[in-house]
Design a protein around this motif. Structure first.
Motif: not given
Length: 224
Positions: A188-201
């Motif tokens: 969940s914390i790592v996803e906070k850096f995913n500002l471009g909403d990439r999948s997977p980040f």
């Protein structure tokens, strides 16, 4: 063509190129874009640090007459401060006229933080340095990703601190990298850096490497 690593402020009537990325034909395109905006040649090159993804275009512009400058004196136009965070020698450049701060890979809006050279203290010292430059409307140009505000930088620091604390907690419990990768809070914390909403980040290999290098910093700091 991604130009997030490059910027061309006017300094005493000349054009400075900061962090020309590598990329063959892209460099010619970058040169043409700069000339279309300013109608002047690039005179100086500055790098925020020595990694090849920031210095790879240096030689192209040097061959066209530009001069690489390792350091600049503070002036009415520019402030240059050295920090240690992403690398052992990170350069922060503040262009006063445009209220723009060039921070290299101390800050990244497209990836997870990479604070490995300076550790926790170096990272926080670098962020404090950036926050003291300019005003609240200052534009921050990261090493990669879209330009951002000081509020975004503070959020980046908060998320980085949460990440380090969570990995430290799990590492102290004896969890290995693979188990940490499956921890819901860590993910969940790592996803906070995913500002471009990439999948997977983060690809799994990169995620594991992030954990490994974070643990390396934690272990080093524990021994101090």
């Amino acid at each position: 063509m991604p130009l997030n690593n490059s910027a061309c402020p006017i300094y005493r009537g000349n054009i400075i190129l900061i962090d020309p990325m590598p990329g063959g034909g892209h460099l010619l395109e970058l040169d043409n874009i700069v000339k279309s905006i300013y109608d002047k040649p690039i005179i100086y090159i500055l790098n925020t640090h020595a990694h090849s993804d920031h210095t790879g275009g240096n030689e192209f512009f040097i061959k066209q007459g530009a001069k690489f400058v390792e350091s600049i004196s503070n002036s009415d136009d520019f402030v240059h401060i050295k920090v240690k965070s992403h690398s052992s020698n990170d350069n922060i450049y503040y262009h006063k006229i445009s209220n723009t701060i060039f921070v290299g890979d101390v800050f990244d809006t497209s990836w997870h933080p990479t604070f490995y050279a300076g550790g926790t203290q170096g990272f926080n010292d670098a962020i404090d340095t950036i926050m003291k430059l300019g005003d609240e409307q200052a534009l921050i140009v990261p090493g990669h990703g879209a330009p951002a505000s000081k509020l975004s930088l503070l959020e980046f620091r908060k998320n980085t601190s949460e990440w380090i604390m969570r990995v430290r907690e799990l590492h102290q419990k004896g969890w290995d990298e693979d188990r940490i990768m499956n921890d819901a809070q860590a993910k969940s914390i790592v996803e906070k850096f995913n500002l471009g909403d990439r999948s997977p980040f983060l690809p799994q290999k990169a995620f594991k490497r992030f954990i490994e290098r974070t643990i390396s910093v934690i272990e080093k700091e524990k021994g101090m």
